[in-house]
Design a protein around this motif. Sequence first.
Motif, PDB file in Angstrom:
ATOM      1  N   THR A 336      30.634 -58.994  34.451  1.00 23.68           N
ATOM      2  CA  THR A 336      32.024 -58.959  33.978  1.00 23.68           C
ATOM      3  C   THR A 336      32.275 -59.941  32.838  1.00 23.68           C
ATOM      4  OG1 THR A 336      32.640 -60.517  35.740  1.00 23.68           O
ATOM      5  CG2 THR A 336      32.918 -58.164  36.192  1.00 23.68           C
ATOM      6  N   GLY A 337      31.233 -60.617  32.373  1.00 23.51           N
ATOM      7  CA  GLY A 337      31.375 -61.499  31.213  1.00 23.51           C
ATOM      8  C   GLY A 337      31.910 -62.884  31.521  1.00 23.51           C
ATOM      9  N   ASP A 338      31.991 -63.248  32.795  1.00 12.95           N
ATOM     10  CA  ASP A 338      32.476 -64.581  33.171  1.00 12.95           C
ATOM     11  C   ASP A 338      31.262 -65.507  33.309  1.00 12.95           C
ATOM     12  OD1 ASP A 338      33.944 -66.724  34.001  1.00 12.95           O
ATOM     13  OD2 ASP A 338      34.840 -65.732  35.743  1.00 12.95           O
ATOM     14  N   PHE A 339      30.644 -65.854  32.174  1.00 16.66           N
ATOM     15  CA  PHE A 339      29.319 -66.466  32.183  1.00 16.66           C
ATOM     16  C   PHE A 339      29.312 -67.892  32.733  1.00 16.66           C
ATOM     17  CE2 PHE A 339      29.205 -63.519  28.414  1.00 16.66           C
ATOM     18  CZ  PHE A 339      28.594 -62.486  29.102  1.00 16.66           C
ATOM     19  N   GLN A 340      30.294 -68.691  32.393  1.00 20.71           N
ATOM     20  CA  GLN A 340      30.315 -70.061  32.893  1.00 20.71           C
ATOM     21  C   GLN A 340      30.494 -70.092  34.405  1.00 20.71           C
ATOM     22  OE1 GLN A 340      29.576 -72.795  31.465  1.00 20.71           O
ATOM     23  NE2 GLN A 340      29.568 -72.233  29.294  1.00 20.71           N
ATOM     24  N   LYS A 341      31.364 -69.240  34.902  1.00 17.73           N
ATOM     25  CA  LYS A 341      31.580 -69.199  36.344  1.00 17.73           C
ATOM     26  C   LYS A 341      30.336 -68.648  37.046  1.00 17.73           C
ATOM     27  CE  LYS A 341      35.334 -68.252  39.574  1.00 17.73           C
ATOM     28  NZ  LYS A 341      36.675 -67.631  39.736  1.00 17.73           N
ATOM     29  N   GLY A 342      29.715 -67.656  36.413  1.00 18.22           N
ATOM     30  CA  GLY A 342      28.489 -67.103  36.974  1.00 18.22           C
ATOM     31  C   GLY A 342      27.399 -68.154  37.063  1.00 18.22           C
ATOM     32  N   LEU A 343      27.314 -68.992  36.050  1.00 16.25           N
ATOM     33  CA  LEU A 343      26.319 -70.058  36.049  1.00 16.25           C
ATOM     34  C   LEU A 343      26.578 -71.034  37.192  1.00 16.25           C
ATOM     35  CD1 LEU A 343      23.900 -70.649  34.215  1.00 16.25           C
ATOM     36  CD2 LEU A 343      25.342 -72.242  32.950  1.00 16.25           C
ATOM     37  N   ALA A 344      27.854 -71.326  37.427  1.00 16.56           N
ATOM     38  CA  ALA A 344      28.210 -72.234  38.522  1.00 16.56           C
ATOM     39  C   ALA A 344      27.820 -71.622  39.876  1.00 16.56           C
ATOM     40  CB  ALA A 344      29.705 -72.540  38.487  1.00 16.56           C
ATOM     41  N   TYR A 345      28.094 -70.331  40.037  1.00 18.15           N
ATOM     42  CA  TYR A 345      27.716 -69.656  41.285  1.00 18.15           C
ATOM     43  C   TYR A 345      26.207 -69.721  41.495  1.00 18.15           C
ATOM     44  CZ  TYR A 345      32.316 -67.479  42.045  1.00 18.15           C
ATOM     45  OH  TYR A 345      33.640 -67.243  42.297  1.00 18.15           O
ATOM     46  N   MET A 346      25.448 -69.417  40.460  1.00 12.51           N
ATOM     47  CA  MET A 346      23.995 -69.369  40.608  1.00 12.51           C
ATOM     48  C   MET A 346      23.411 -70.763  40.829  1.00 12.51           C
ATOM     49  SD  MET A 346      23.291 -66.247  40.745  1.00 12.51           S
ATOM     50  CE  MET A 346      21.499 -66.415  40.844  1.00 12.51           C
ATOM     51  N   ASN A 347      23.990 -71.771  40.186  1.00 10.77           N
ATOM     52  CA  ASN A 347      23.517 -73.137  40.415  1.00 10.77           C
ATOM     53  C   ASN A 347      23.713 -73.529  41.880  1.00 10.77           C
ATOM     54  OD1 ASN A 347      22.530 -73.819  37.862  1.00 10.77           O
ATOM     55  ND2 ASN A 347      24.563 -74.351  37.105  1.00 10.77           N
ATOM     56  N   LYS A 348      24.870 -73.184  42.426  1.00 10.20           N
ATOM     57  CA  LYS A 348      25.131 -73.498  43.835  1.00 10.20           C
ATOM     58  C   LYS A 348      24.227 -72.667  44.738  1.00 10.20           C
ATOM     59  CE  LYS A 348      28.805 -74.109  47.243  1.00 10.20           C
ATOM     60  NZ  LYS A 348      30.254 -73.959  47.549  1.00 10.20           N
ATOM     61  N   PHE A 349      24.002 -71.419  44.343  1.00  5.36           N
ATOM     62  CA  PHE A 349      23.098 -70.557  45.113  1.00  5.36           C
ATOM     63  C   PHE A 349      21.715 -71.182  45.222  1.00  5.36           C
ATOM     64  CE2 PHE A 349      19.584 -67.550  44.573  1.00  5.36           C
ATOM     65  CZ  PHE A 349      19.636 -66.873  45.776  1.00  5.36           C
ATOM     66  N   PHE A 350      21.168 -71.650  44.105  1.00  2.22           N
ATOM     67  CA  PHE A 350      19.831 -72.237  44.131  1.00  2.22           C
ATOM     68  C   PHE A 350      19.795 -73.523  44.957  1.00  2.22           C
ATOM     69  CE2 PHE A 350      19.079 -69.629  40.251  1.00  2.22           C
ATOM     70  CZ  PHE A 350      17.951 -68.962  40.698  1.00  2.22           C
ATOM     71  N   GLN A 351      20.922 -74.234  45.026  1.00  2.78           N
ATOM     72  CA  GLN A 351      20.982 -75.448  45.838  1.00  2.78           C
ATOM     73  C   GLN A 351      20.930 -75.122  47.331  1.00  2.78           C
ATOM     74  OE1 GLN A 351      24.543 -77.492  44.693  1.00  2.78           O
ATOM     75  NE2 GLN A 351      23.867 -77.879  42.599  1.00  2.78           N
ATOM     76  N   LEU A 352      21.567 -74.016  47.717  1.00  5.74           N
ATOM     77  CA  LEU A 352      21.729 -73.703  49.135  1.00  5.74           C
ATOM     78  C   LEU A 352      20.657 -72.767  49.683  1.00  5.74           C
ATOM     79  CD1 LEU A 352      25.604 -73.131  49.254  1.00  5.74           C
ATOM     80  CD2 LEU A 352      24.356 -75.145  50.045  1.00  5.74           C
ATOM     81  N   HIS A 353      20.114 -71.911  48.825  1.00  6.99           N
ATOM     82  CA  HIS A 353      19.246 -70.850  49.321  1.00  6.99           C
ATOM     83  C   HIS A 353      17.841 -71.369  49.597  1.00  6.99           C
ATOM     84  CE1 HIS A 353      18.959 -66.589  50.131  1.00  6.99           C
ATOM     85  NE2 HIS A 353      17.810 -66.515  49.487  1.00  6.99           N
TER      86      HIS A 353
END
Length: 600
Positions: A336-353
Amino acid sequence: MLYSRYYITHIISKISNIQRLINNGPPPIIKHLILFPLVLGIFVSNGWAQGPNNRGSAYLEELQPGKARICFQNQLKNSPEDVAVLVGLGDTYLALNKVDSAKIVFQKAIALDAKNPFAWVGLGKVALINNDHGRKNDYFDRARRADKTNPEIYCAIAEGCINMTRQDTVTALIFLNQGLEINPKYARLHILTGNLEFIKKNYGNAVNAYDRAIFFDPKSTVAYRNLGFIHTNSRSYREALNALNKSIEINPDQILVYKYLGDLYYATGRYPEAEKAYQTYMSKAEVTLDDQERLAIVLFFNKKFDEAATLLEHVLAINGDESVLLRIRGYIAYETGDFQKGLAYMNKFFQLHNPQKIIASDYIYYARLLQKTDNEMLAIDNLKKALKLNPNRAEIYDELAKLTSKNKMHLEAVFYYKKLIDFGADKLVSNFLIGKEFYFEGERLRSRIDSLNELQKTNKIKFTDSTAESKTMKKFYSRADSAFTIVTQLNPEYAGGYMWKGRILSTIDPDAETTDAKDAYQNALAILLKSEPAKNSKSIIECYRYLGSYYFLSYERFFKTDKKRAAEMRSKTIEYFTKITELDPVDTQAKEVLLKMKQP
């Protein structure tokens, strides 16, 4: 008195593997969709199951314990001593993992009717959960002795042993065999046998058992439903669809069958139909977080990113540390083009997963988000990680080829373009791009050699022999020429291949001592002049400029030794530079050459 059955306390796990969802075409069912929720049949000929509490039992059968509890509790307000309703409520509490509450209700039922076999079965299930094997066996035996010839008693006991969080498949098999000895045509015994075989991973035996149940009861919606599920799980999709449609045909008011149908459509990549089936299911069901996750994932694959994002935001508000949800939310943010927010989600994902459960698509989407947020080198690193996890995805090679090319990592780009050919990429296009990468690598070395030579001339660095680098430079130019030669062989009418050959060969032979570059430019020119010259004027001028320069250099070579040949070369030079001015009257270089050549 017959007791229909109870709701299964089966805890469906969270999603743990989306790679099979994204990577391989029509995806198989994701892990938490294929855990078998053993929803069993309900076959009653008399007794309390046909009474007012039947709706509660139906809710249990459809995995709707919240609705079942409300239903049973409302019935108890009118009939507080109805043993059948009490047993139904006890089973509902088991479905809700409220074991102590279930025990109290079953004990109350026993106090009202000490001969009720289903109340004793209920206490046996409580004992099983509490790992009290002595009491479990005692309670089940009391239930059996209370109504020895009723096959439903054996079903209830076997079902309890199969479906509790603590299973006892040995006891289940014993009572199923006893029940079948009493009534081998009782369909629900065969359904339970199928469920037990599924638990044991004897899938063929499970299918046979469901088929027997259908033989003895052709109107068994649950037998068809379970058969459809197991066929989906084994990827026998046509048989699965037939079975599920038959179940719906018999009873379209079911709930769970639509979830199974959604799973089937999802597994075959039919996302619009999957969405429709899930929506039907959710309109009837108690919607859980698992259900919402499942629908959000279907919406994602159905490219309804905004709807999926809204649903996931609701789930994340309740469970913000669910790494799999962060994964999908990150994917959606990219789409959906929300790249900064997407980056934040993925950074948190890599921390938790769990690092051991990271999949190729995680790195791919992360790399795409990094590209969009101006961190292309880190994007390349993550695409390489994705490649290690899944070396058979052509799209990774494609993205790496483009990114490494853009970042002047030309030899790496060549490697990825060659791999794309192995995956079936267009050979003409791929070799064209490979040729350019080799050319640019040669240009990089040439620029470096020129810089070193300039520094040496001014004594800013010690003299360094650049012969080795010159050889390497020519090697890359030669490889570029070979790639463009393939292009011209694949499509002899494509001028671009000859144009690039001309550029490379003129670089290798700057003094035009051979005719190689001239021949390439002449081939390109012939093609360009045949097809819309007006649109190709820039390329035509390039051809004229090289050909004019070639003849000018030849003119200079022959000027002192062969006046006649020199005159011919002079005439050719004037001819080609004149053609340039005809196409571009303000071309300064062409004017200067013509002025010099026309002087006496």
